[in-house]
Design a protein around this motif. Sequence first.
Motif, PDB file in Angstrom:
ATOM      1  N   ASP A 181       0.831  -1.204   0.000  1.00 16.48           N
ATOM      2  CA  ASP A 181       0.000   0.000   0.000  1.00 16.48           C
ATOM      3  C   ASP A 181       0.865   1.253   0.000  1.00 16.48           C
ATOM      4  N   CYS A 182       2.044   1.115   0.605  1.00 22.67           N
ATOM      5  CA  CYS A 182       2.973   2.245   0.672  1.00 22.67           C
ATOM      6  C   CYS A 182       4.379   1.738   0.360  1.00 22.67           C
ATOM      7  N   VAL A 183       5.088   2.453  -0.495  1.00 20.71           N
ATOM      8  CA  VAL A 183       6.468   2.095  -0.843  1.00 20.71           C
ATOM      9  C   VAL A 183       7.353   3.309  -0.598  1.00 20.71           C
ATOM     10  N   ILE A 184       8.409   3.118   0.187  1.00 22.25           N
ATOM     11  CA  ILE A 184       9.433   4.161   0.311  1.00 22.25           C
ATOM     12  C   ILE A 184      10.618   3.738  -0.544  1.00 22.25           C
ATOM     13  N   VAL A 185      11.056   4.620  -1.430  1.00 20.49           N
ATOM     14  CA  VAL A 185      12.290   4.403  -2.195  1.00 20.49           C
ATOM     15  C   VAL A 185      13.235   5.519  -1.779  1.00 20.49           C
ATOM     16  N   ILE A 186      14.377   5.168  -1.237  1.00 22.12           N
ATOM     17  CA  ILE A 186      15.301   6.189  -0.735  1.00 22.12           C
ATOM     18  C   ILE A 186      16.716   5.920  -1.247  1.00 22.12           C
ATOM     19  N   GLY A 187      17.357   7.010  -1.712  1.00 29.53           N
ATOM     20  CA  GLY A 187      18.747   6.892  -2.173  1.00 29.53           C
ATOM     21  C   GLY A 187      18.902   5.941  -3.333  1.00 29.53           C
ATOM     22  N   SER A 188      17.889   5.808  -4.138  1.00 27.09           N
ATOM     23  CA  SER A 188      17.922   4.889  -5.269  1.00 27.09           C
ATOM     24  C   SER A 188      17.209   5.556  -6.426  1.00 27.09           C
ATOM     25  N   ARG A 189      17.727   5.373  -7.635  1.00 23.31           N
ATOM     26  CA  ARG A 189      17.100   5.917  -8.843  1.00 23.31           C
ATOM     27  C   ARG A 189      16.738   4.737  -9.737  1.00 23.31           C
ATOM     28  N   ARG A 203       3.945   0.408 -12.252  1.00 22.74           N
ATOM     29  CA  ARG A 203       2.653  -0.276 -12.373  1.00 22.74           C
ATOM     30  C   ARG A 203       1.933  -0.282 -11.024  1.00 22.74           C
ATOM     31  N   ALA A 204       2.714  -0.446  -9.948  1.00 24.93           N
ATOM     32  CA  ALA A 204       2.110  -0.406  -8.604  1.00 24.93           C
ATOM     33  C   ALA A 204       1.501   0.971  -8.341  1.00 24.93           C
ATOM     34  N   ALA A 205       2.235   2.022  -8.705  1.00 22.14           N
ATOM     35  CA  ALA A 205       1.731   3.388  -8.482  1.00 22.14           C
ATOM     36  C   ALA A 205       0.436   3.603  -9.260  1.00 22.14           C
ATOM     37  N   LYS A 206       0.417   3.086 -10.481  1.00 21.46           N
ATOM     38  CA  LYS A 206      -0.777   3.252 -11.322  1.00 21.46           C
ATOM     39  C   LYS A 206      -1.983   2.559 -10.686  1.00 21.46           C
ATOM     40  N   ARG A 207      -1.705   1.450  -9.994  1.00 23.46           N
ATOM     41  CA  ARG A 207      -2.809   0.701  -9.381  1.00 23.46           C
ATOM     42  C   ARG A 207      -3.188   1.244  -8.001  1.00 23.46           C
ATOM     43  N   GLY A 208      -2.487   2.271  -7.543  1.00 20.19           N
ATOM     44  CA  GLY A 208      -2.925   2.911  -6.308  1.00 20.19           C
ATOM     45  C   GLY A 208      -1.959   2.844  -5.133  1.00 20.19           C
ATOM     46  N   MET A 222       9.654  10.394  -9.044  1.00 20.60           N
ATOM     47  CA  MET A 222       8.899  11.423  -8.313  1.00 20.60           C
ATOM     48  C   MET A 222       7.603  11.789  -9.051  1.00 20.60           C
ATOM     49  N   LEU A 223       7.563  11.537 -10.373  1.00 23.05           N
ATOM     50  CA  LEU A 223       6.335  11.800 -11.140  1.00 23.05           C
ATOM     51  C   LEU A 223       5.208  10.874 -10.692  1.00 23.05           C
ATOM     52  N   HIS A 224       5.563   9.754 -10.057  1.00 20.57           N
ATOM     53  CA  HIS A 224       4.568   8.760  -9.647  1.00 20.57           C
ATOM     54  C   HIS A 224       4.328   8.784  -8.136  1.00 20.57           C
ATOM     55  N   ALA A 225       4.889   9.778  -7.453  1.00 17.58           N
ATOM     56  CA  ALA A 225       4.930   9.704  -5.987  1.00 17.58           C
ATOM     57  C   ALA A 225       3.871  10.567  -5.312  1.00 17.58           C
ATOM     58  N   GLU A 226       3.405  10.081  -4.182  1.00 20.58           N
ATOM     59  CA  GLU A 226       2.521  10.851  -3.299  1.00 20.58           C
ATOM     60  C   GLU A 226       3.353  11.923  -2.586  1.00 20.58           C
ATOM     61  N   HIS A 227       4.550  11.528  -2.181  1.00 24.08           N
ATOM     62  CA  HIS A 227       5.465  12.468  -1.508  1.00 24.08           C
ATOM     63  C   HIS A 227       6.839  12.367  -2.163  1.00 24.08           C
TER      64      HIS A 227
END
Length: 695
Positions: A181-189, A203-208, A222-227
């Motif tokens: 439901d929530c994914v944190i990606v940090i220090g990674s591109r 795909r996960a972001a697209k599904r909510g 960041m284009l797909h991010a809530e924060h």
Amino acid sequence: VAEDALEVVKSVCPFCGVGCQTEVSVADGKIVRVDGRDGPANENRLCVKGRFGYDYAMSPRRLTRPLIRRDDAPKDAVLDMSKDVSELFREATWDEAMERAAKGLVEIRDADGGGAIAGFGSAKGSNEEAYLFQKLIRAGFGTNNVDHCTRLCHASSVSALLEGVGSGAVSAPFMDAEKADCVIVIGSRPTVNHPVAATYFKRAAKRGTKFVICDPRKQDMMLHAEHSLQFKPGTDVAMLNAMLHVIVEEELYERDYIAANVSEFEALKAKVAAFSPEEMAPVCGIDADELRAVARLYATSERSIIFWGMGVSQHVHGTDNCRCLIALALITGHVGRPGTGLHPLRGQNNVQGASDAGLIPMSFPDYVPVTDPEARARFEDAWGRPLDPEKGLTVVEIIDAIHAGEIRGMYVMGENPAMSDPDQNHARGALAKLDHLVVQDIFLTETARFADVVLPASAHAEKLGTFTNSNRQVQMGRPAIPMPGDARQDLELLIDLGKRCGMDWDYAGPAEVFAEMASLMPSLTGISWEMVEAEDSVTYPLDGDTQKWVIFDQGFPTKDKRGKLVPADLVPPDELPDSEFPMVLTTGRLLEHWHTGAMTRPSDVLDALEPEAMAAMNPGEIARAGLSAGQQVTVETRRGTITATLRADRDVADGMVFVPFCFFEAPANMLTNPSLDPFGKIPEFKFCAARVRSG
Ligand code: SF4
């Protein structure tokens, strides 16, 4: 070539830790096409490297004959890349080269002891090669001075994970982003460095699924991010401790999970009490309300998972950064279930497997400490040799020990420390100082130019072996094309060198080496060569017949079965900007070029896409400095200077300059700071003071 005339070989990609399965089409002994296969980590997808980067193996620059250094070719710490191979080396027979390689190492061992020898293996090689390489250094030379590029990418992650949860492996695959439901990606591109993994994220972001992307540089995810948290470089602990503070203060933690599975919660509570978001906001540059919102989102989501990369690990506080991420997962119970967990995204295609196989100085295979007498006795028994009871030296420590005259001989297989190590003048000076250097590689790399003996070896597309991706999936790589000239298989060279150094080895091939590994490594229990051969991908560990994609579901593999919280304090970067060097230099990779560029620069397609050494700055910063995009600039630190083309890049924050480390023409690591994280012994590639000037 007609489709039906093509030979098709099933293999895996030679580049990143995603581990995409490939279908390699071959005609007349040459690769003509690479397609994606329906592997568990790629579902037919490939990125530009996997699809178009295969031609490096067929490059006319491949080494084809054994080489011995000419008596009149001095080892000069200042590399002259214009010097032709024939000016540095003469061709030799295999017997002469192998004899010279072994004799030099054995003489040093016999005169000064095993501690005067060191070995760098490779995360680009197979599991079998990694295992045999570390066995040769430990059992053949009697030293634990064996390491590889994991020291430069995720050593601090592994150190924190072993301490916190008892295993350096990922707890869930990256595909589990789609279950979160929530994914944190940090220090990674991910879109640059793990592009096919990024397709699962998008795909996960697209599904909510709600994404939180934390990176001092802006990035596509960041284009797909809530924060999107574009925090100040080097302030990870301030930002993460502020999130931990909120979770503790608002009692968003999982009381029952902690009581049953986690130790040292009181110590963590006490530490993070001083890290309120309001106090940390000016430190990390992220608004206090946003820090609170992210902490609440992560803690209260049903399933949350964290991915991280070298932006987290390559700091003097890299282990502390990872301790904070582990604490987030442990106090919220976001581990041990599908869609939750901790996943350091691995760099090289086999960095997980090479580390598992023992290619690190402090542990035998499966991370068993070399200092543990019982474990050591088990390996002594299996290998029939007395083993060194002391931890060996790590990559940067080995370079320092060469300068100190303590290490005189080295065997380097598939690594390129003359490009990948920090403070390259220092590293190259060490390589030039060695009394005996044996380099086994497919190209005359910057490192090979310092060698006494160069052994031409096999490219990924020419060898049979297993490779373990970031997800703990052991996959089969298969030979598709013949080796050029007189080049030989890496495994064959290892066995030959081992025998000439006194090892009683008669391995018939990789299957036999894998069987020996599996007999000594509990992580591989129940997994055979034949199983990997038949299934193409087997995820360890097995639970009966079930491959466990998610681990830590029944406690942690620690002595008390509990995860351990280790509070982290603020440790500043080792070298802060000042009036002389006012900018922050950070280094990294490009989508098209892999690590030091040894494989991707010889690829026509990839090099055409990114042909030029560059340094990137924000357009506003460029204007303020009176510079122009496209001009030549010098980037300078206290350790060295490079010249590169200036690129305007809105992703780069004001006050920062980004330099990729793949261009030998402008080697970023001339500039980087060799200061180490005290636990993982990883250098601070992601932060040092720099200045940029015209010309
Ligand atoms: Fe290869 Fe990684 Fe690209 Fe997949 S994502 S094709 S493994 S480089």
